[in-house]
Enzyme design. Structure first.
Site, PDB file in Angstrom:
ATOM      1  N   SER A   1     -11.103  -0.773  -1.174  1.00 39.05           N
ATOM      2  CA  SER A   1      -9.877  -0.729  -0.373  1.00 39.05           C
ATOM      3  C   SER A   1     -10.176  -0.991   1.090  1.00 39.05           C
ATOM      4  CB  SER A   1      -9.208   0.645  -0.491  1.00 39.05           C
ATOM      5  OG  SER A   1      -8.469   0.764  -1.668  1.00 39.05           O
TER       6      SER A   1
ATOM      7  N   HIS B   1      -3.828   6.170   3.250  1.00 40.99           N
ATOM      8  CA  HIS B   1      -4.517   4.976   2.754  1.00 40.99           C
ATOM      9  C   HIS B   1      -3.946   3.697   3.367  1.00 40.99           C
ATOM     10  CE1 HIS B   1      -5.859   1.951  -0.218  1.00 40.99           C
ATOM     11  NE2 HIS B   1      -6.832   2.797  -0.504  1.00 40.99           N
TER      12      HIS B   1
ATOM     13  N   ASP C   1       0.847  -1.187   0.000  1.00 41.72           N
ATOM     14  CA  ASP C   1       0.000   0.000   0.000  1.00 41.72           C
ATOM     15  C   ASP C   1       0.884   1.239   0.000  1.00 41.72           C
ATOM     16  OD1 ASP C   1      -2.296   1.814   0.649  1.00 41.72           O
ATOM     17  OD2 ASP C   1      -3.324  -0.079   1.009  1.00 41.72           O
TER      18      ASP C   1
END
Length: 674
Positions: free
Chosen positions: A453, A164, A109
């Site tokens: 996600s 994220h 990620d």
């Protein structure tokens, strides 16, 4: 270039340069070594290099090269959820032996913010002996006994400045954190699915996305480092062939080392055939709602009160503000009413965090707002602070979540399962922008995000938990346990008259993730190495190409490629495209199950029709087992016809095997293309 040569544990890149590159590089003065960007040499064989189109075509013609494709930019797909899934907090703190788990979750990620409480290592011992990784997180990055590994590829640090990666890691296996909230909204306990797991972070993404070259490098390292599960909340905008799909390539080599890859299905819904995760060895996750949503009351100047979906950190915004609808680019400072997707008259949008007071409303409410606006010379409204309310209609598939059918391998049902992916509160990088708006200077250690996600790490956390309970289970067994115990969803929750293939299975896969049932599935569908060989052969691989991919010199494709034969891939679901035989068809599917429940048990089959007219026979209808790990095979024969002559159509059902204590469910989907 496929698997590593079996005699080399750590493969030398000397075959990549200078010999191979010098054979194809036109400009000898440039130097082949200077063209090499990355060499994959720890877990599989390959490299990334700067090549012209002609040079790439020359390399692709070699027998020892599986595929050549351009490096593309992939996109990041953007706690109460664990309670909603029925996985209570006490079971998640320690494993059954009462000690911190040695299961390692690899997160590919945008990095991680290691100082958050979600990643504190209190109570954790040293890394497991099996761990071969390192902490190379770059400047000012320190690992601990929770985050035991870190590597970076995109920038010069594994520290997350996007938020994220921190969000996905804390959702999957973050520690229990009390008094978590987003500026007081959704306050409570935040936790991952399996807080006892360790984390290895592979920073392959940044503000401009994730390159194919960096993703493959992360897979190469994660596999060799010894992670137990890999979580990839990254997706392309559309599906590509598996030999040009970096996640499929990395996931294939991971699976052959006993590592399951969990992958986002994509955020290209609600159109059909949009899932970008297509390979059978990946566990592809769709997104759905939970029984909590965020609402704000919008008080119009005429006194009328309407309700909208909203996440904001603003109190009542004082004086009434100009009313603007639909387009936030107009610079509204008060209320911005955003169009939403309506599914069966239900709002299935996410309450996005925006840098100004805003609310999303359904079309009916929007009409009322527009009517008020058009009837007043100076329309104004006031947005009240958001509240957390219960959503009794959950779960619903998120409108953005990509759907099937599988556009690359029609005989493999995708996505596989659905998990919470709407309005998920989790840890966030305190230096990242909450909204990616240059004028929004707020920073916070938690954020509310939506996307596949967010659903992907929910499944990752469950896989880590299952891996602790069943360390000997193969990747396909873990995947099967999750798929066959998922809670089936009602078709009405995902149908929209404007969307073709609007069935439960093409939106949710097998259904909604059920963590508790997945720990004891009874039977599992295991995939053998030969299943993979047969699938690749039927996709058109030659024997030479197959041997390069698998690293097994004894592998061969003995028959002509037959895509329809993929139907017998030992998968927990059953699906096929019958576009060429709309009038009448009869198809048999071979499956094998392994007993992981009770040693002496008898399972009886039951077919549950859900949509369409199908005749389904199961032979034999009863399976009797005398020991654990015993395997039994059966055939499912599906017949039907009279599908419409034009347009897409489907019919679906489900096969349940039950011994009274376990229910092993496999969706059956027969469809035609438009």
């Amino acid at each position: 270039m496929g698997a590593l040569p079996k005699h080399d544990h750590y493969y030398s890149p000397s075959s990549h340069y200078p010999s191979l590159l010098q054979e194809v590089v036109d400009d000898s003065q440039l130097g082949s070594a200077g063209l090499l960007i990355r060499s994959y040499k720890r877990s599989f064989n390959g490299f990334a290099a700067k090549l012209t189109g002609d040079e790439a075509r020359k390399i692709s013609s070699r027998n020892d090269v599986v595929s050549v494709f351009p490096s593309k930019k992939l996109q990041l797909q953007t706690t109460r959820s664990w309670d909603f899934l029925g996985l209570p907090q006490p079971t998640m703190i320690k494993n059954p032996t009462g000690v911190a788990s040695d299961v390692v979750v690899g997160i590919i990620d945008s990095g991680i913010w290691p100082e958050l409480p979600s990643f504190d290592d209190d109570g954790f011992g040293p890394p497991p002996v099996k761990w071969k990784g390192v902490c190379k997180g770059g400047t000012n990055f320190t690992c601990n006994n929770k985050i035991i590994g870190a590597r970076y590829y995109y920038s010069q640090s594994a520290r997350d400045d996007q938020g994220h990666g921190t969000h996905t890691a804390s959702t999957a296996v973050g520690n229990v954190v009390k008094d978590a909230s987003f500026y007081g909204l959704a306050s409570g306990v935040a936790r991952g699915g399996f807080p006892s797991a360790r984390i290895a972070v592979y920073q392959a993404c940044g503000g401009f996305g994730c390159s194919s070259a960096d993703i493959l490098a992360a897979f190469d390292d994660a596999i060799a480092d010894g992670v137990d599960v890999i979580s990839v909340s990254i997706a392309t905008l559309e599906a590509v062939d598996i030999d040009a799909d970096t996640v499929a390539i990395g996931g294939f080599h991971a699976a052959r080392r006993g590592i399951l890859t969990v992958h986002s299905a994509g955020n290209s819904g609600p159109r059909s055939a949009t899932t970008c995760s297509v390979a059978p060895w990946l566990l592809s996750v769709a997104a759905s709602t939970i029984d909590r949503k965020f609402e704000s009351k919008v008080v119009l100047g005429n006194g009328k009160i309407v309700t909208g979906i909203s996440v904001n950190a603003f109190a009542d915004n004082g004086p009434e503000s100009p009313l603007v609808h639909r387009d936030q680019s107009l610079g509204c400072v008060g209320v911005c009413c955003l169009d939403s997707i309506v599914v069966k008259n239900k709002i299935v949008i996410s309450a996005s965090v925006v840098p100004f007071p805003a609310a999303g409303v359904d079309f009916q409410t929007l009409d009322a707002v527009i009517s008020y606006q058009n009837s007043n010379k100076n329309p104004v409204a006031k947005l009240q602070k958001s509240d957390t309310v219960r959503d009794p209609g959950a779960p619903l598939v998120a409108s953005f979540s990509s759907r099937g059918p599988n556009s690359i391998i029609s005989g493999i049902l995708k996505p596989n399962v659905s998990a919470p992916g709407v309005d998920i509160l989790a840890g966030f990088s305190p230096v990242a922008s909450l909204t990616d708006d240059a004028d929004d200077k707020r920073q916070y250690s938690f954020n509310v995000l939506s996307g596949t996600s967010m659903s992907c790490p929910h499944v990752t956390g469950v896989v880590a938990y299952l891996k602790t309970l069943h360390p000997d289970w193969s990747p396909s067994a873990l995947k099967s346990a999750i798929l066959t115990t998922a809670t089936p969803m009602h078709p009405g929750n995902v149908q929209d008259p404007s969307i073709t293939y609007a069935s439960t299975e093409f939106a949710y896969g097998s259904g909604q993730l059920n963590p508790v049932k997945a720990t004891n599935p009874g039977l599992v569908y295991e995939t053998s190495a030969q299943d993979d060989v047969n699938l690749l052969c039927n996709l058109g691989y030659t024997s030479d190409r197959l041997r390069t991919v698998t690293g097994d010199k004894n592998s061969s494709c003995i028959a002509r490629a037959d895509p329809t034969a993929i139907k017998d891939f030992n998968y927990p679901s059953i699906t096929t495209d019958v576009s060429g035989t709309r009038a009448s068809f009869k198809i048999s599917f071979l499956r094998t199950v392994t007993n992981v429940g009770t040693a002496k048990s008898t399972y009886t089959s039951q077919v549950v029709p859900t949509m369409g007219r199908l005749k389904i026979e199961v032979t034999p209808p009863v399976l009797s087992f005398g020991s654990l790990n015993e395997k039994k095979s059966f055939t499912v024969t599906v017949s039907g016809g009279n599908f419409p002559a034009k347009g897409g159509f489907l019919a679906s059902a489900a096969l349940n095997w039950s011994d009274g204590a376990h229910s092993v469910r496999s969706p059956i989907v027969i469809y035609t293309k438009e």
